[in-house]
Design an enzyme around this catalytic site. Structure first.
Site, mmCIF file in Angstrom:
data_model
loop_
_atom_site.group_PDB
_atom_site.id
_atom_site.type_symbol
_atom_site.label_atom_id
_atom_site.label_comp_id
_atom_site.label_asym_id
_atom_site.label_seq_id
_atom_site.Cartn_x
_atom_site.Cartn_y
_atom_site.Cartn_z
ATOM 1 N N THR A 1 0.868 -1.185 0.000
ATOM 2 C CA THR A 1 0.000 0.000 0.000
ATOM 3 C C THR A 1 0.899 1.228 0.000
ATOM 4 O O THR A 1 1.991 1.182 0.561
ATOM 5 C CB THR A 1 -0.878 -0.018 1.270
ATOM 6 N N VAL B 1 -13.733 -3.497 2.025
ATOM 7 C CA VAL B 1 -13.010 -2.234 2.037
ATOM 8 C C VAL B 1 -12.169 -2.187 3.310
ATOM 9 O O VAL B 1 -12.669 -2.501 4.389
ATOM 10 C CB VAL B 1 -13.980 -1.026 1.994
ATOM 11 N N GLY B 2 -10.897 -1.828 3.157
ATOM 12 C CA GLY B 2 -9.995 -1.765 4.320
ATOM 13 C C GLY B 2 -9.959 -0.373 4.924
ATOM 14 O O GLY B 2 -10.878 0.436 4.743
ATOM 15 N N ASP B 3 -8.871 -0.106 5.624
ATOM 16 C CA ASP B 3 -8.743 1.175 6.323
ATOM 17 C C ASP B 3 -8.310 2.325 5.427
ATOM 18 O O ASP B 3 -8.558 3.483 5.741
ATOM 19 C CB ASP B 3 -7.706 1.026 7.447
ATOM 20 N N THR C 1 -0.521 1.481 6.918
ATOM 21 C CA THR C 1 -0.419 0.325 6.042
ATOM 22 C C THR C 1 -0.368 -0.912 6.915
ATOM 23 O O THR C 1 0.435 -0.991 7.833
ATOM 24 C CB THR C 1 0.833 0.369 5.146
HETATM 25 N N1 ASP Z 1 -4.228 -1.446 4.941
HETATM 26 C C1 ASP Z 1 -4.557 -1.977 3.651
HETATM 27 C C2 ASP Z 1 -5.874 -2.676 3.720
HETATM 28 O O1 ASP Z 1 -6.152 -3.333 4.696
HETATM 29 C C3 ASP Z 1 -3.529 -2.938 3.157
HETATM 30 C C4 ASP Z 1 -2.091 -2.498 3.242
HETATM 31 O O2 ASP Z 1 -1.743 -1.628 4.011
HETATM 32 O O3 ASP Z 1 -1.263 -3.016 2.480
HETATM 33 O O4 ASP Z 1 -6.605 -2.591 2.784
#
Ligand code: ASP
Length: 629
Positions: free
Chosen positions: A490, A519-521, A540
């Site tokens: 990310t 959907v993530g953060d 991330t």
């Molecule tokens: N935080 C991101 C998610 O959970 C993934 C990442 O940081 O690589 O969508």
């Protein structure tokens, strides 16, 4: 009552003696003030001090511990005939005849560290204060470290309420009761109009020194200027009788900082500090400092700051900080890929730097840097995004402008080449904060934002990662939750522009093998991304944990409410709160005064920063050193 009187006068102190107190002082005693920042004592500066004391008799004063300092002086540094220590535990001892005789005989006096409120209570207005004053006026050397240095200025921070004031709280109410500024202890001509502070750089004390100066100036009355003098933990200032001072440093770059004061007297009671641009001057081992006027020859730096609503803001010191994701594993990264990722990080830093140097706002630098990383196939954002369970790329992004508090976000888009651009359009061109899926793409088309065929995002490496995840899931049979290593790459960027404004942005493909619509953060404001007037953050990691912890907002809120610096705040959330709940990952965080944090708890995190000089600094793995801005 009369019966109590004799008890109240009982002197009560510990006394230690090393060496021969009756030996003649071998050398000539000359004036000097040793101002030590409070860390490990610098031996060269102590030799300077002992030389001024003619190699004779040193008296150490303190109000805690025992004779550790004296042991060091006598046995490790050496070059003195004797050293006596007095450990005070009350004010009555300050009238003790034997102790006062020692002070009168001393060739050099050194005030050790500890709690300066005890020094104020035990010594101010007593024969000890008078003896110290006379000692200096007689042309003999005096030194102090930490609390002992804090006591030497005309105005001083007394820490009278039992605490140790932190910069954000000092600035939140500069004239308030928490900034316990005292005076009436010593009146040393070379520190006339000076207020000293210690552990300066290490404890991020510029903000509090600025607030202390404002309060001291308010106390001193109209027309008087008070100079703030902060000494780093790894430094000592050796001030000669003629008012010139040099830095002895035990760590590279350590030194002293001058806040020249003379602030406009517009600060109001009970209100956060407001201060238009002012200059701060640094002195290092190559500089000469003149006191009490505070002039610095060959300064190490001259920086401009302002205080806005109680927030210390760096001006003309643009800074860009980026990450390319936590979860980097050595085993799955060959040398060629690593080199390509490092090159892309540098390219992103340069793109953002160009925007900042052209005087563009922080938000432009964030957008420029993230666009480069989205186009680079090495990262899990834009091209090179990870695949969902059903073999698609679904992209999330968000950004936030700290100055205006505006934010924009998109989630689950499949055809937008640069999701960060669309997030910005949502912020600037719509009434909304977040748009998702088809609707977001319709909006993108309306706004003329580039749409691409979904195959644009596909890379063979990510496809193989999905196949592996699917196979592992099938083998495990049981309901396997998303594995920790399903995320990596990310991207995020934070910028501080020349006007001291912050912005933050994050862009991602999410986590390999994520289910439809997950959907993530990253696009959730307050979870993966946050910026306000004091702090910017991009996360991330395992997004579900970041959302539940409101990670981004929590880091910035900790700074605001409890006054911790950005490093402590980010460290607490990323390396304590989230792992304690079973999550992992990393983040970048940046404060308005230019402090940076890169916490993470995986094998690596792509990360870097670039300052005004345009030199990119990049690191990938844990343990790799990354210079500090
Ligand atoms: N935080 C991101 C998610 O959970 C993934 C990442 O940081 O690589 O969508």
């Amino acid at each position: 009552m009369a019966l109590l009187a004799p008890l109240a006068w009982a002197a009560d102190y510990d006394h230690y003696q090393l060496g021969d107190p009756d030996a003649p002082t071998p050398g000539k005693v000359t004036p000097g003030l040793l101002l030590m920042g409070g860390g490990d004592r610098n031996f060269d500066s102590l030799r300077w001090f002992f030389e001024r004391a003619g190699g004779g008799h040193i008296v150490v004063l303190r109000a805690s511990l025992a004779n550790e300092v004296a042991e060091e002086f006598f046995h490790e540094v050496g070059g003195i005939a004797s050293v006596e220590t007095y450990v005070f535990s009350n004010r009555e001892s300050s009238s003790d005849p034997a102790l006062l005789r020692s002070l009168a005989r001393a060739d050099g006096i050194f005030i050790a560290g500890g709690d300066q409120s005890r020094y104020v209570r035990y010594w101010r207005g007593t024969p000890v204060a008078a003896a110290l004053q006379k000692h200096v006026m007689d042309g003999k050397p005096l030194g102090g470290t930490s609390a002992g240095l804090a006591m030497l200025g005309e105005y001083l921070y007394g820490a009278m309420d039992g605490g140790s004031q932190v910069s954000p709280l000092a600035l939140a109410d500069p004239l308030g009761a928490g900034n316990t500024i005292e005076t009436g202890f010593l009146q040393l001509p070379l520190l006339h109009g000076v207020l000293t502070d210690t552990h300066f750089r290490e404890r991020n004390r510029l903000g509090r020194l600025v607030a202390f100066v404002a309060k001291a100036e308010a106390m001193a009355g109209p027309g008087r200027r008070i100079i703030g003098l902060g000494v780093d933990e790894d430094a000592a200032l050796a001030l000669e009788g003629d008012g010139t001072a040099r830095v002895y440093a035990t760590a590279p770059g350590a030194g002293a900082t001058v806040v020249p004061g003379g602030f406009p007297r517009t600060q109001q009671e009970d209100l956060p500090m407001q201060l238009p641009a002012f200059e701060v001057i640094g002195a290092d081992a190559g500089s000469v400092l003149h006191l009490p006027e505070g002039r610095v020859e060959k300064p190490a730096f001259r920086h401009r700051y302002a205080v806005r609503d109680g927030v210390l803001v760096a001006l003309d010191q643009p800074l860009l900080v980026i990450h390319g994701g936590a979860g980097v594993e050595r085993a799955s990264l060959d040398a060629k890929e690593e080199a390509a990722a490092r090159a892309a990080l540098e390219q992103a830093l340069r793109a953002g730097h160009a925007a900042l140097m052209a005087g563009q706002p922080a938000l432009d630098a964030v957008t420029a840097a993230i666009t480069v990383l989205e186009d680079a196939p090495q990262f899990n954002a834009g091209r090179g995004a990870v695949f969902t369970h059903d073999g698609r790329n679904e992209l999330d992004a968000s950004l936030m402008d700290g100055a205006s508090g505006q934010a924009g976000a998109v989630a689950g888009v499949r055809r937008v080449r640069n999701p960060i651009t669309l997030a910005r359009a949502v912020m600037e061109k719509s009434k909304h904060v977040m748009m998702v899926g088809d609707g977001a793409e319709t909006f993108a088309a309306e706004q003329g934002i580039e749409l691409v065929d979904p195959s644009w995002f596909r890379t063979e490496k990510r496809w193989q990662q999905l196949q592996k995840a699917l196979a592992e899931e099938a083998n495990a049979r049981a309901a396997v939750v998303l594995p920790g290593k399903a995320y990596f790459g990310t991207v995020g960027a934070l910028a501080l522009d020349a006007q001291g404004r912050l912005a933050a942005g994050t862009s991602t493909g999410g986590m390999t093998n994520k289910r439809y619509g997950r959907v993530g953060d990253s696009p959730v404001i307050g979870a993966g991304t946050w910026a306000d007037e004091r702090c910017a953050f991009s996360g991330t990691g395992w997004g579900e944990y970041y959302i539940r912890a409101a990670a981004a907002h929590d880091v910035c809120a900790r700074m605001k409410y409890s006054g911790v610096g950005v490093r402590r705040a980010a460290e607490a959330v990323i390396n304590e709160t989230i792992p304690a709940r079973g999550g992992d990952g990393g983040a970048i965080a940046l404060s308005a005064d230019g402090e940076v944090a890169f916490p993470f708890n995986t094998e690596g995190m792509y990360r870097g920063w670039i300052g005004a000089d345009g030199v990119p600094h990049v690191a990938v793995f844990a343990g790799e050193t990354l210079a500090e801005p």
